[in-house]
Design a protein around this motif. Structure first.
Motif, short mmCIF file in Angstrom:
data_model
loop_
_atom_site.label_atom_id
_atom_site.label_comp_id
_atom_site.label_asym_id
_atom_site.label_seq_id
_atom_site.Cartn_x
_atom_site.Cartn_y
_atom_site.Cartn_z
N LYS A 164 120.17 36.77 91.52
CA LYS A 164 118.86 37.27 91.97
C LYS A 164 118.94 37.88 93.37
N PHE A 165 120.01 37.57 94.12
CA PHE A 165 120.17 38.12 95.46
C PHE A 165 120.92 39.45 95.47
N PHE A 166 121.57 39.80 94.36
CA PHE A 166 122.40 41.01 94.33
C PHE A 166 121.59 42.29 94.55
N PRO A 167 120.40 42.44 93.94
CA PRO A 167 119.63 43.67 94.20
C PRO A 167 119.30 43.86 95.68
N GLU A 168 119.11 42.77 96.41
CA GLU A 168 118.84 42.88 97.85
C GLU A 168 120.12 43.18 98.62
N LYS A 169 121.23 42.58 98.18
CA LYS A 169 122.50 42.82 98.87
C LYS A 169 123.05 44.22 98.58
N TYR A 170 122.69 44.78 97.43
CA TYR A 170 123.12 46.13 97.06
C TYR A 170 121.88 46.97 96.76
N PRO A 171 121.03 47.22 97.76
CA PRO A 171 119.73 47.85 97.51
C PRO A 171 119.81 49.29 97.01
N ASP A 172 120.92 49.97 97.29
CA ASP A 172 121.05 51.37 96.87
C ASP A 172 121.80 51.51 95.55
N LYS A 173 122.10 50.39 94.88
CA LYS A 173 122.88 50.44 93.65
C LYS A 173 122.00 50.27 92.42
N ASN A 174 122.33 50.99 91.38
CA ASN A 174 121.71 50.84 90.07
C ASN A 174 122.56 49.83 89.30
N LEU A 175 122.21 48.55 89.43
CA LEU A 175 123.07 47.46 88.94
C LEU A 175 122.89 47.20 87.45
N ILE A 176 124.01 46.97 86.78
CA ILE A 176 124.03 46.52 85.38
C ILE A 176 124.93 45.30 85.33
N PHE A 177 124.35 44.13 85.03
CA PHE A 177 125.12 42.89 84.91
C PHE A 177 125.57 42.75 83.45
N LEU A 178 126.84 42.49 83.25
CA LEU A 178 127.32 42.37 81.87
C LEU A 178 128.50 41.41 81.81
N GLY A 179 128.65 40.78 80.65
CA GLY A 179 129.78 39.86 80.48
C GLY A 179 129.41 38.64 79.65
N ASP A 180 130.16 37.58 79.90
CA ASP A 180 130.00 36.31 79.19
C ASP A 180 129.34 35.33 80.15
N PHE A 181 128.05 35.06 79.93
CA PHE A 181 127.27 34.22 80.83
C PHE A 181 127.29 32.75 80.42
N ASN A 182 127.77 32.46 79.24
CA ASN A 182 127.88 31.09 78.71
C ASN A 182 126.55 30.36 78.62
N ILE A 183 125.44 31.08 78.69
CA ILE A 183 124.12 30.56 78.38
C ILE A 183 123.29 31.70 77.78
N PRO A 184 122.26 31.38 77.00
CA PRO A 184 121.44 32.43 76.39
C PRO A 184 120.59 33.17 77.41
N GLU A 185 120.17 34.38 77.07
CA GLU A 185 119.37 35.21 77.96
C GLU A 185 117.99 34.61 78.23
N ARG A 186 117.53 33.71 77.38
CA ARG A 186 116.19 33.13 77.56
C ARG A 186 116.19 31.98 78.57
N HIS A 187 117.36 31.58 79.08
CA HIS A 187 117.41 30.51 80.07
C HIS A 187 116.60 30.91 81.30
N THR A 188 115.94 29.93 81.89
CA THR A 188 115.06 30.21 83.03
C THR A 188 115.80 30.73 84.26
N VAL A 189 117.12 30.55 84.31
CA VAL A 189 117.87 31.03 85.48
C VAL A 189 117.80 32.55 85.59
N PHE A 190 117.54 33.23 84.48
CA PHE A 190 117.43 34.69 84.49
C PHE A 190 116.04 35.18 84.90
N ASN A 191 115.07 34.27 85.00
CA ASN A 191 113.69 34.68 85.31
C ASN A 191 113.55 35.46 86.61
#
Length: 283
Positions: A164-191
């Motif tokens: 959640k801090f990456f967009p602030e640390k890279y404010p000029d970047k169009n970020l795409i997070f991808l990979g193996d997160f080992n938890i489902p996308e509905r987990h609250t950590v993604f909120n």
């Protein structure tokens, strides 16, 4: 054909030409190194050849890992397109967990803007630090954040919460997070990311493979995904590749990997709801 129909066809044609489409895939290739045979490498190449950029996790940290990626790129180059690649240094992880990441891309579709780097911002909080790289597609720059989280039993949310801090640390970047997160996308950590406009390309889609199919069910967990900024990108299509269906059983298929590839096709030009003039459409 009347004049209005003709003009609509012309308009749709030019719209399809102007849309900046890029097809990105992510695949955890499970211990990808010298143990992979040439036949297995060729199969992986055949599975991935239709994508434009490929993000790979679980490349072996030792010399066999880079060799396997080079063999894969050589196999891809034999299928009609020219490919390039980059491999990360080994992650600064505990010895049993260290690995490399890789990016592979079609040189006719995208350009490398700068050499990728392992993000050091949360080196002591994230076991396998993400591998970040910038790409240029038709003068549109986007940044991939390739990540392999710790296993589910070790609570990967304790790592993912820092994204959640990456967009602030890279404010000029169009970020795409991808990979193996080992938890489902509905987990609250993604909120927190979702509140910033990031969305998963897949929902309720299992991506890890069972040891043995139970009836028609061969997949186990919803671990692999791609999160994109919906204010900057529009998703045109998404999916997974059920490569295991090419094998007689899951034991044979799992020699390739215990995960299936996930993918998304993006319109790099604009985000969801945005018109060609850059204005946001209301609901």
């Amino acid at each position: 054909m009347n004049r209005i129909t003709f003009l609509l066809i012309i308009a749709l044609f030019f719209q399809s030409v102007l849309v900046a489409q890029i097809k990105i895939s992510s695949w955890n290739l499970q211990n990808f190194g010298k143990t992979k045979s040439q036949a297995e490498i060729a199969f992986v190449a055949g599975t991935l050849k239709d994508f434009d950029i490929i993000a790979i996790q679980e490349v072996v940290a030792g010399y066999g890992g880079p060799q396997a990626i080079a063999r894969l790129v050589d196999a891809l180059n034999r299928k009609g397109a020219k490919w390039d690649y980059m491999i990360s240094d080994p992650t600064e992880s505990t010895p049993y967990a260290t690995e490399r990441y890789a990016y592979i891309w079609k040189t006719s579709k995208v350009k490398e803007v700068r050499r990728g780097w392992l993000d050091q911002n949360y080196l002591h909080q994230i076991d396998r630090e993400p591998f970040i790289s910038e790409f240029d597609y038709k003068d549109k720059i986007f940044t991939l954040v390739n990540f392999h989280a710790i296993p589910q039993k070790k609570q990967p949310e304790t790592e993912i919460k820092f994204f959640k801090f990456f967009p602030e640390k890279y404010p000029d970047k169009n970020l795409i997070f991808l990979g193996d997160f080992n938890i489902p996308e509905r987990h609250t950590v993604f909120n927190p990311l979702k509140k910033l406009g990031y969305k998963p390309v897949l929902e309720n889609q299992k991506t890890t493979m069972k040891m043995k199919c139970v009836g028609e069910e061969c997949l186990a967990s919803e671990f692999d995904n791609i999160f994109y900024n919906s204010r900057k990108l529009k998703v045109l299509n998404t999916g997974v590749v059920h490569f295991y269906r090419s094998f007689p059983d899951m034991v044979s298929a799992r020699r390739i990997s215990d995960h299936i590839p996930v993918w998304a096709e993006f319109d790099i030009e604009r985000g969801e709801g945005e018109t060609k003039d850059g204005l946001m459409m209301g609901n």
